[in-house]
Write a protein that holds these residues in place. Structure first.
Motif, PDB file in Angstrom:
ATOM      1  N   ILE A  63      38.221  24.551  47.306  1.00  0.00           N
ATOM      2  CA  ILE A  63      37.420  25.367  46.399  1.00  0.00           C
ATOM      3  C   ILE A  63      37.731  26.844  46.609  1.00  0.00           C
ATOM      4  O   ILE A  63      37.794  27.632  45.663  1.00  0.00           O
ATOM      5  CB  ILE A  63      35.923  25.096  46.612  1.00  0.00           C
ATOM      6  N   ILE A  64      37.935  27.237  47.872  1.00  0.00           N
ATOM      7  CA  ILE A  64      38.276  28.630  48.175  1.00  0.00           C
ATOM      8  C   ILE A  64      39.594  29.008  47.504  1.00  0.00           C
ATOM      9  O   ILE A  64      39.705  30.056  46.853  1.00  0.00           O
ATOM     10  CB  ILE A  64      38.358  28.830  49.705  1.00  0.00           C
ATOM     11  N   PHE A  65      40.605  28.162  47.617  1.00  0.00           N
ATOM     12  CA  PHE A  65      41.888  28.456  46.979  1.00  0.00           C
ATOM     13  C   PHE A  65      41.767  28.461  45.458  1.00  0.00           C
ATOM     14  O   PHE A  65      42.430  29.244  44.774  1.00  0.00           O
ATOM     15  CB  PHE A  65      42.945  27.436  47.413  1.00  0.00           C
ATOM     16  N   LEU A  66      40.922  27.579  44.922  1.00  0.00           N
ATOM     17  CA  LEU A  66      40.723  27.533  43.473  1.00  0.00           C
ATOM     18  C   LEU A  66      40.201  28.873  42.966  1.00  0.00           C
ATOM     19  O   LEU A  66      40.706  29.431  41.979  1.00  0.00           O
ATOM     20  CB  LEU A  66      39.751  26.412  43.111  1.00  0.00           C
ATOM     21  N   LEU A  67      39.202  29.432  43.648  1.00  0.00           N
ATOM     22  CA  LEU A  67      38.642  30.718  43.221  1.00  0.00           C
ATOM     23  C   LEU A  67      39.634  31.859  43.445  1.00  0.00           C
ATOM     24  O   LEU A  67      39.685  32.812  42.658  1.00  0.00           O
ATOM     25  CB  LEU A  67      37.346  30.991  43.980  1.00  0.00           C
ATOM     26  N   PHE A  68      40.449  31.768  44.486  1.00  0.00           N
ATOM     27  CA  PHE A  68      41.470  32.787  44.727  1.00  0.00           C
ATOM     28  C   PHE A  68      42.487  32.810  43.590  1.00  0.00           C
ATOM     29  O   PHE A  68      42.865  33.883  43.086  1.00  0.00           O
ATOM     30  CB  PHE A  68      42.168  32.502  46.061  1.00  0.00           C
ATOM     31  N   LEU A  69      42.908  31.621  43.156  1.00  0.00           N
ATOM     32  CA  LEU A  69      43.871  31.541  42.057  1.00  0.00           C
ATOM     33  C   LEU A  69      43.276  32.060  40.753  1.00  0.00           C
ATOM     34  O   LEU A  69      43.967  32.688  39.944  1.00  0.00           O
ATOM     35  CB  LEU A  69      44.343  30.096  41.876  1.00  0.00           C
ATOM     36  N   CYS A 221      43.524  35.847  51.410  1.00  0.00           N
ATOM     37  CA  CYS A 221      42.476  35.029  50.806  1.00  0.00           C
ATOM     38  C   CYS A 221      41.429  34.631  51.849  1.00  0.00           C
ATOM     39  O   CYS A 221      40.219  34.837  51.650  1.00  0.00           O
ATOM     40  CB  CYS A 221      43.090  33.783  50.169  1.00  0.00           C
ATOM     41  N   LEU A 222      41.872  34.071  52.967  1.00  0.00           N
ATOM     42  CA  LEU A 222      40.935  33.566  53.967  1.00  0.00           C
ATOM     43  C   LEU A 222      40.246  34.690  54.727  1.00  0.00           C
ATOM     44  O   LEU A 222      39.088  34.548  55.150  1.00  0.00           O
ATOM     45  CB  LEU A 222      41.665  32.628  54.929  1.00  0.00           C
ATOM     46  N   LEU A 233      27.530  36.822  51.626  1.00  0.00           N
ATOM     47  CA  LEU A 233      28.011  36.211  50.386  1.00  0.00           C
ATOM     48  C   LEU A 233      28.534  34.815  50.703  1.00  0.00           C
ATOM     49  O   LEU A 233      28.148  34.217  51.691  1.00  0.00           O
ATOM     50  CB  LEU A 233      29.087  37.099  49.766  1.00  0.00           C
ATOM     51  N   THR A 234      29.393  34.278  49.870  1.00  0.00           N
ATOM     52  CA  THR A 234      29.985  32.967  50.136  1.00  0.00           C
ATOM     53  C   THR A 234      31.497  33.103  50.252  1.00  0.00           C
ATOM     54  O   THR A 234      32.094  34.078  49.795  1.00  0.00           O
ATOM     55  CB  THR A 234      29.678  31.970  49.003  1.00  0.00           C
ATOM     56  N   HIS A 235      32.104  32.087  50.865  1.00  0.00           N
ATOM     57  CA  HIS A 235      33.568  32.060  50.938  1.00  0.00           C
ATOM     58  C   HIS A 235      34.191  32.122  49.551  1.00  0.00           C
ATOM     59  O   HIS A 235      35.221  32.779  49.352  1.00  0.00           O
ATOM     60  CB  HIS A 235      34.030  30.779  51.647  1.00  0.00           C
ATOM     61  N   GLU A 236      33.578  31.430  48.570  1.00  0.00           N
ATOM     62  CA  GLU A 236      34.148  31.377  47.225  1.00  0.00           C
ATOM     63  C   GLU A 236      34.178  32.749  46.568  1.00  0.00           C
ATOM     64  O   GLU A 236      35.181  33.129  45.952  1.00  0.00           O
ATOM     65  CB  GLU A 236      33.353  30.395  46.350  1.00  0.00           C
ATOM     66  N   ILE A 237      33.090  33.482  46.679  1.00  0.00           N
ATOM     67  CA  ILE A 237      33.049  34.823  46.089  1.00  0.00           C
ATOM     68  C   ILE A 237      34.058  35.731  46.771  1.00  0.00           C
ATOM     69  O   ILE A 237      34.756  36.518  46.122  1.00  0.00           O
ATOM     70  CB  ILE A 237      31.628  35.407  46.179  1.00  0.00           C
ATOM     71  N   GLY A 238      34.172  35.627  48.098  1.00  0.00           N
ATOM     72  CA  GLY A 238      35.163  36.423  48.816  1.00  0.00           C
ATOM     73  C   GLY A 238      36.573  36.113  48.364  1.00  0.00           C
ATOM     74  O   GLY A 238      37.394  37.018  48.157  1.00  0.00           O
ATOM     75  N   ALA A 239      36.879  34.822  48.188  1.00  0.00           N
ATOM     76  CA  ALA A 239      38.217  34.437  47.744  1.00  0.00           C
ATOM     77  C   ALA A 239      38.498  34.958  46.339  1.00  0.00           C
ATOM     78  O   ALA A 239      39.614  35.394  46.036  1.00  0.00           O
ATOM     79  CB  ALA A 239      38.351  32.915  47.780  1.00  0.00           C
ATOM     80  N   PHE A 240      37.493  34.910  45.472  1.00  0.00           N
ATOM     81  CA  PHE A 240      37.677  35.420  44.110  1.00  0.00           C
ATOM     82  C   PHE A 240      37.957  36.924  44.129  1.00  0.00           C
ATOM     83  O   PHE A 240      38.847  37.411  43.423  1.00  0.00           O
ATOM     84  CB  PHE A 240      36.449  35.116  43.262  1.00  0.00           C
TER      85      PHE A 240
END
Length: 386
Positions: A63-69, A221-222, A233-240
């Motif tokens: 999910i983290i990579f998905l938001l980064f992309l 990203c990480l 915040l969340t990992h997902e928001i950070g990756a985005f």
């Protein structure tokens, strides 16, 4: 049965190979095959993998990579424009979904606190289902993709606020409610400056070394994902944020292409662990309310998005498209249930109700999108879009 990580990977991916093949031959969505595999192999099925929780953190990386992309393909100016437009719809729809979840749960005789938690879980739609089933070309270049990203990001912020609120109700939260809303712009500005002053010069100097660019992208990203978690915040928001700030790089598309196989690897694990977490022994207590709540989600969410977006002069076809793609509850809903259960704010039956509703809406919503709208895993050549 004791097994090591190699055995777990063997079981997940060999099993996924078999069930995905059957799914394609029978014209079914492959996501359903991954969830079914988890249900079969997990602790409440055959028990071949007794502790799927050990795989959850690795699955979360997908999910983290998905938001980064996603961030890599969205310029900051476009992001601000879509967030502004989606804000009213996200807030109004969340209020509608909360009221529906709260009222229906009370009607089935659950406690008022259970009803509140279920209502909160109802507010969110699945980032991973919504975006995984959206074609890349639509996601990056079409208005429907921008709207969905905006709505999901605002829902993510509401989910963070909900988790903080649960901590306050339990009495163990040391984080002020306002902290994530202050941390978000500060993190975005800090990342933008780092990219401009450090990363872009490094990319321009070493752009011939593809391995280095790949490692730099994953590291960035990480790093930002973990930094976001530290500030509330969340990992997902950070990756985005990491992806958006790097989107101005000339090698953004190269990074996006390089990371897609890695993202898909971890997403298979995510759906496996989702299926493995279903406790079939307790479903008898909640199967009827879960089916009713799932039906309410599948009906109310598309209709709500259709009319809320229609009031903003969006085309009816686009509004229905967004509504059906977001017509399920979320991974965040499962996290809300877990935190509330650990905090003794939610009963075990209430937690199972949320889990069962999530699984049903994930499955049926995926079917609706796969058979009705353009998506990368459509069984029809007419609807398949990469």
């Amino acid at each position: 049965m004791q097994q090591d990580i190699v055995f777990s990977f063997f079981l997940i991916f060999a099993g996924a190979m078999v069930l995905a093949t059957i799914a394609l031959y029978t014209r079914q969505p492959v996501l359903i095959a991954y969830i079914a595999l988890g249900a079969i192999a997990g602790p409440f099925g055959m028990g071949w993998i007794e502790h799927p929780d050990a795989l959850t953190d690795m699955a979360h990386i997908g999910i983290i990579f998905l938001l980064f992309l996603l961030g890599l393909d969205m310029q900051p100016s476009a992001l601000f424009a879509v967030l502004k437009k989606a804000m009213l719809v996200a807030l109004a729809s969340s209020a509608i979904f909360f009221a529906a979840g709260f009222g229906l749960t009370l009607a089935f005789g659950f406690s008022e606190m259970d009803a509140i938690i279920v209502g909160l879980a109802f507010m969110f739609s699945s980032t991973i289902i919504g975006l995984k089933l959206l074609p890349t070309t639509v996601l990056h270049h079409k208005h429907v993709g921008e709207l969905m990203i905006g709505l999901l990001l605002i829902q993510d912020m509401l989910a963070i606020f909900t988790l903080i609120l649960l901590g306050v109700l339990e009495g163990n939260s040391s984080m002020p409610v306002w902290q994530p809303f202050v941390a978000l712009p500060l993190l975005a500005v800090g990342c933008y400056l780092i990219v401009k002053m450090v990363l872009l010069p490094l990319i321009m100097r070493f752009d011939r070394y593809h391995e280095y660019l790949f490692i730099l992208a994953i590291g960035w990203c990480l790093t930002v994902a973990e930094g976001a978690k530290l500030v509330g915040l969340t990992h997902e928001i950070g990756a985005f944020i990491a992806g958006v700030t790097l989107a101005t790089s000339p090698i953004a598309q190269f990074i996006a292409i390089s990371l897609k196989p890695l993202r898909d690897f971890f997403l298979v694990m995510f759906f496996f662990t989702l299926g493995a977490g279903v406790n079939f022994g307790l479903l008898g207590d909640v199967w009827l309310p879960a089916l009713v709540l799932a039906a309410a989600v599948l009906i109310i969410k598309p209709i709500s998005f259709r009319y809320l977006l229609g009031n903003l002069s969006e085309r009816p076809q686009l509004a229905w498209d967004v509504g059906f793609r977001l017509g399920q509850i979320s991974e965040f809903s499962l996290l809300v249930a877990f935190v509330a259960l650990q905090s003794q704010l939610l009963s075990e039956q209430g937690s199972l109700l949320i889990q069962a509703t999530a699984i049903v809406t994930f499955v049926i919503s995926s079917y609706i999108v796969v058979f009705s709208y353009p998506n990368p895993i459509a069984v029809s050549d007419k609807l398949r879009r990469d």
